[in-house]
Design an enzyme around this catalytic site. Structure first.
Site, PDB file in Angstrom:
ATOM      1  N   LYS A  10       0.881  -1.525  -0.124  1.00 27.08           N
ATOM      2  CA  LYS A  10       0.176  -0.122   0.002  1.00 27.08           C
ATOM      3  C   LYS A  10       1.006   1.272  -0.370  1.00 27.08           C
ATOM      4  CE  LYS A  10      -4.505  -2.107   2.193  1.00 27.08           C
ATOM      5  NZ  LYS A  10      -5.583  -2.267   3.267  1.00 27.08           N
ATOM      6  N   TYR A  50     -12.299  -1.657  -3.773  1.00 27.23           N
ATOM      7  CA  TYR A  50     -13.028  -2.087  -2.879  1.00 27.23           C
ATOM      8  C   TYR A  50     -14.625  -1.410  -2.465  1.00 27.23           C
ATOM      9  CZ  TYR A  50      -8.437  -1.382  -0.082  1.00 27.23           C
ATOM     10  OH  TYR A  50      -6.878  -2.427  -0.062  1.00 27.23           O
ATOM     11  N   ASN A 113      -2.085   0.818   6.523  1.00 26.31           N
ATOM     12  CA  ASN A 113      -1.741  -0.942   7.541  1.00 26.31           C
ATOM     13  C   ASN A 113      -0.684  -1.479   6.810  1.00 26.31           C
ATOM     14  OD1 ASN A 113      -3.649  -1.617   5.738  1.00 26.31           O
ATOM     15  ND2 ASN A 113      -5.604  -2.597   6.999  1.00 26.31           N
ATOM     16  N   GLU A 127      -9.194 -10.636  -8.121  1.00 29.99           N
ATOM     17  CA  GLU A 127      -7.783  -9.429  -7.713  1.00 29.99           C
ATOM     18  C   GLU A 127      -7.397  -9.852  -8.758  1.00 29.99           C
ATOM     19  OE1 GLU A 127      -9.727  -8.051  -2.596  1.00 29.99           O
ATOM     20  OE2 GLU A 127      -7.658  -9.957  -3.541  1.00 29.99           O
TER      21      GLU A 127
HETATM   22  P1  IDP Z   1      -8.057  -6.025   6.007  1.00 33.45           P
HETATM   23  O1  IDP Z   1      -7.558  -5.832   4.932  1.00 33.45           O
HETATM   24  O2  IDP Z   1      -7.278  -6.510   7.075  1.00 33.45           O
HETATM   25  O3  IDP Z   1      -8.547  -7.433   4.628  1.00 33.45           O
HETATM   26  P2  IDP Z   1     -10.505  -4.828   5.760  1.00 33.45           P
HETATM   27  O4  IDP Z   1     -12.198  -5.252   6.597  1.00 33.45           O
HETATM   28  O5  IDP Z   1     -11.043  -5.516   4.013  1.00 33.45           O
HETATM   29  O6  IDP Z   1      -9.997  -5.343   5.992  1.00 33.45           O
HETATM   30  O7  IDP Z   1     -10.871  -3.332   5.237  1.00 33.45           O
HETATM   31  C1  IDP Z   1     -10.533  -3.067   3.918  1.00 33.45           C
HETATM   32  C2  IDP Z   1      -8.939  -1.988   4.221  1.00 33.45           C
HETATM   33  O8  IDP Z   1     -10.168  -0.833   4.781  1.00 33.45           O
HETATM   34  C3  IDP Z   1      -7.748  -2.686   5.311  1.00 33.45           C
HETATM   35  O9  IDP Z   1      -7.373  -2.419   5.087  1.00 33.45           O
HETATM   36  C4  IDP Z   1      -8.041  -0.840   6.198  1.00 33.45           C
HETATM   37  O10 IDP Z   1      -7.312  -0.334   5.067  1.00 33.45           O
HETATM   38  C5  IDP Z   1      -9.248  -0.656   5.901  1.00 33.45           C
HETATM   39  N1  IDP Z   1     -10.669   0.027   6.767  1.00 33.45           N
HETATM   40  C6  IDP Z   1     -10.411  -1.468   7.369  1.00 33.45           C
HETATM   41  N2  IDP Z   1     -11.403  -1.130   8.790  1.00 33.45           N
HETATM   42  C7  IDP Z   1     -11.381   0.549   8.323  1.00 33.45           C
HETATM   43  C8  IDP Z   1     -11.891   0.927   9.856  1.00 33.45           C
HETATM   44  O11 IDP Z   1     -12.442   1.192  10.517  1.00 33.45           O
HETATM   45  N3  IDP Z   1     -11.147   2.016   9.691  1.00 33.45           N
HETATM   46  C9  IDP Z   1     -10.315   2.946   8.635  1.00 33.45           C
HETATM   47  N4  IDP Z   1     -10.359   2.023   7.485  1.00 33.45           N
HETATM   48  C10 IDP Z   1     -10.231   0.734   7.511  1.00 33.45           C
END
Ligand code: IDP
Ligand code: MG
Length: 139
Positions: A10, A50, A113, A127
């Site tokens: 990322k 997304y 992250n 994907e």
């Molecule tokens: P993942 O990447 O661990 O699969 P997902 O729930 O699919 O997590 O969420 C996609 C991305 O959206 C996450 O990697 C993160 O960058 C962002 N994200 C997820 N939850 C939150 C949140 O509560 N606040 C802000 N960004 C979030």
């Protein structure tokens, strides 16, 4: 079970110069890189990628983050690739990610992250196809 998964290194990782370190980790853990490219996601691509999160409160911010700088997208191969990458990445929130995981080490926040990894074989396939033609992949 498929032996492929998909990752995005990322924008925060690329910005901080952590791309090489993260790829090294993946190689050390037995992933082979079938295809890799550096891309600046367009708004439309980020929104499409997304789309499953479009109703979530963080969607708009997520799209701006993912278009804030270039990323590397890669198709990876390993036995049990999807689960293995999710373990290597750690939990979504770096603060909750297992010690030694990529997100624990390189993630900034629950949003920024460091890395994306597919969450199922079906999503991995879709994907990979979002970014690569089969002819661009080889081991
Ligand atoms: P993942 O990447 O661990 O699969 P997902 O729930 O699919 O997590 O969420 C996609 C991305 O959206 C996450 O990697 C993160 O960058 C962002 N994200 C997820 N939850 C939150 C949140 O509560 N606040 C802000 N960004 C979030
Ligand atoms: Mg996810």
């Amino acid at each position: 079970m498929s032996n492929r998964t998909f990752t995005i290194i990322k924008p925060d990782s690329v910005r901080k110069g952590n791309f090489g370190k993260i790829v090294s980790r993946l190689e050390e853990q037995g992933f082979r890189i079938l295809g890799l490219k550096k891309v600046a996601l367009t708004q439309r691509q980020a929104e499409g990628f997304y789309a499953v999160h479009s109703e979530r409160p963080f969607y708009k911010d997520l799209v701006s983050y993912m278009t804030s700088g270039p990323v590397y997208v890669a198709a990876l191969q390993k036995e049990g690739a999807v689960a293995s990458l999710r373990t290597a990445m750690g939990a979504t929130d770096p603060k909750k990610a297992d010690a030694g995981s990529i997100r624990a080490e390189f993630g900034e926040s629950i949003e920024q992250n460091a890395i994306h990894g597919s969450d199922s074989d079906e999503n991995a396939k879709n994907e990979i196809a979002f970014f690569f033609a089969e002819s661009e992949l080889s081991d």
